[in-house]
Design a protein around this motif. Structure first.
Motif, PDB file in Angstrom:
ATOM      1  N   THR A 145       0.768  -0.961   0.039  1.00 48.65           N
ATOM      2  CA  THR A 145       0.019  -0.008  -0.031  1.00 48.65           C
ATOM      3  C   THR A 145       0.725   1.358  -0.187  1.00 48.65           C
ATOM      4  OG1 THR A 145      -0.254   0.125   2.411  1.00 48.65           O
ATOM      5  CG2 THR A 145      -1.759  -1.078   1.224  1.00 48.65           C
ATOM      6  N   GLY A 146       0.199   2.437   0.040  1.00 55.28           N
ATOM      7  CA  GLY A 146       0.996   3.705  -0.029  1.00 55.28           C
ATOM      8  C   GLY A 146       1.003   4.305  -1.497  1.00 55.28           C
ATOM      9  N   GLU A 149      -1.539   5.465  -5.974  1.00 53.96           N
ATOM     10  CA  GLU A 149      -1.760   5.043  -4.515  1.00 53.96           C
ATOM     11  C   GLU A 149      -2.803   3.898  -4.190  1.00 53.96           C
ATOM     12  OE1 GLU A 149      -3.090   7.273  -0.306  1.00 53.96           O
ATOM     13  OE2 GLU A 149      -3.472   8.408  -2.073  1.00 53.96           O
ATOM     14  N   THR A 150      -2.370   3.176  -3.363  1.00 50.44           N
ATOM     15  CA  THR A 150      -3.114   1.923  -2.818  1.00 50.44           C
ATOM     16  C   THR A 150      -3.329   2.103  -1.544  1.00 50.44           C
ATOM     17  OG1 THR A 150      -1.483   0.538  -2.869  1.00 50.44           O
ATOM     18  CG2 THR A 150      -2.685   0.514  -4.994  1.00 50.44           C
ATOM     19  N   GLN A 151      -4.397   1.606  -1.024  1.00 48.50           N
ATOM     20  CA  GLN A 151      -4.785   1.852   0.455  1.00 48.50           C
ATOM     21  C   GLN A 151      -5.255   0.492   0.817  1.00 48.50           C
ATOM     22  OE1 GLN A 151      -7.634   4.988   1.374  1.00 48.50           O
ATOM     23  NE2 GLN A 151      -6.152   6.662   0.264  1.00 48.50           N
ATOM     24  N   MET A 164       6.130   6.438  -0.466  1.00 50.03           N
ATOM     25  CA  MET A 164       5.770   6.992   0.744  1.00 50.03           C
ATOM     26  C   MET A 164       4.910   5.449   1.100  1.00 50.03           C
ATOM     27  SD  MET A 164       7.034   9.793   1.164  1.00 50.03           S
ATOM     28  CE  MET A 164       6.457  10.235   2.511  1.00 50.03           C
ATOM     29  N   VAL A 165       5.569   4.449   1.541  1.00 56.05           N
ATOM     30  CA  VAL A 165       5.090   3.139   2.001  1.00 56.05           C
ATOM     31  C   VAL A 165       6.204   2.706   2.960  1.00 56.05           C
ATOM     32  CG1 VAL A 165       3.587   3.044  -0.117  1.00 56.05           C
ATOM     33  CG2 VAL A 165       6.316   2.077  -0.012  1.00 56.05           C
ATOM     34  N   HIS A 214       6.848  -0.836  -5.074  1.00 57.01           N
ATOM     35  CA  HIS A 214       6.741   0.480  -6.063  1.00 57.01           C
ATOM     36  C   HIS A 214       7.790   0.696  -6.842  1.00 57.01           C
ATOM     37  CE1 HIS A 214       3.327   2.313  -4.064  1.00 57.01           C
ATOM     38  NE2 HIS A 214       3.514   1.701  -3.317  1.00 57.01           N
ATOM     39  N   SER A 215       7.607   0.929  -8.253  1.00 52.95           N
ATOM     40  CA  SER A 215       8.503   0.865  -9.247  1.00 52.95           C
ATOM     41  C   SER A 215       8.053   1.512 -10.249  1.00 52.95           C
ATOM     42  CB  SER A 215       9.370  -0.300  -9.544  1.00 52.95           C
ATOM     43  OG  SER A 215       8.480  -1.297 -10.139  1.00 52.95           O
ATOM     44  N   LEU A 216       9.014   1.832 -11.379  1.00 54.21           N
ATOM     45  CA  LEU A 216       8.734   2.098 -13.066  1.00 54.21           C
ATOM     46  C   LEU A 216       8.950   0.745 -13.439  1.00 54.21           C
ATOM     47  CD1 LEU A 216      10.377   5.657 -13.515  1.00 54.21           C
ATOM     48  CD2 LEU A 216       8.042   5.094 -12.777  1.00 54.21           C
TER      49      LEU A 216
END
Length: 147
Positions: free
Chosen positions: A61-62, A88-90, A122-123, A129-131
């Motif tokens: 998430t984040g 963003e995921t929550q 921001m996680v 989290h990446s490109l």
């Protein structure tokens, strides 16, 4: 060139091949691959810097966010006014997400200069989290000179 209008200069270098996943750093700004994720401006002027990015969030998430860094003085152009939100995921909704996003920054420089793409996740698990750049699509960084 009708899309850009008359009298504009533009440059769109090909990002060489598929560069794979590049992890977004956790809780600090860092540049992505500076050989690929950059804008090399030929002269002073006002420009739009465009980035088409495939943003990946897998099993966490984040959110991620992006900004640009001017190479000549290592300055984050525009400060917090030029930070762009990523994907963003929550809570438990973060399974496997991949989105193509487009960003535009406006910059002015007095001479030729180079700008780099920077990211920040921001996680708690920035490794997810990446490109992402692979056979399903890749990124584009191009500029358009306004004056």
């Amino acid at each position: 060139m009708a899309l850009l209008g008359g009298g504009y200069e533009w440059g769109m270098p090909v990002i060489g091949g598929y560069v794979g996943n590049i992890t977004t750093s956790y809780n600090s700004w860092s540049s992505y691959n500076t050989s690929h994720y950059r804008w090399v401006l030929p002269a002073g002027g006002t420009y739009e810097l465009h980035a088409n990015l495939r943003v990946r969030v897998w099993g966490t998430t984040g959110f991620s966010r992006f900004r640009i860094l001017r190479a000549s003085d290592n300055h984050a152009e525009g400060g917090s006014d030029n930070i762009k939100m990523g994907l963003e995921t929550q809570q438990s909704t973060a399974n496997y997400l991949n989105a193509q996003l487009h960003y535009i920054w406006k910059v002015t420089c007095s001479a030729a200069d180079t700008f780099y793409l920077q990211g920040q996740a921001m996680v708690t698990n920035s490794a997810n989290h990446s490109l992402q750049s692979d056979g399903n699509g890749r990124h584009e960084c191009f500029w358009r000179r306004l004056n």
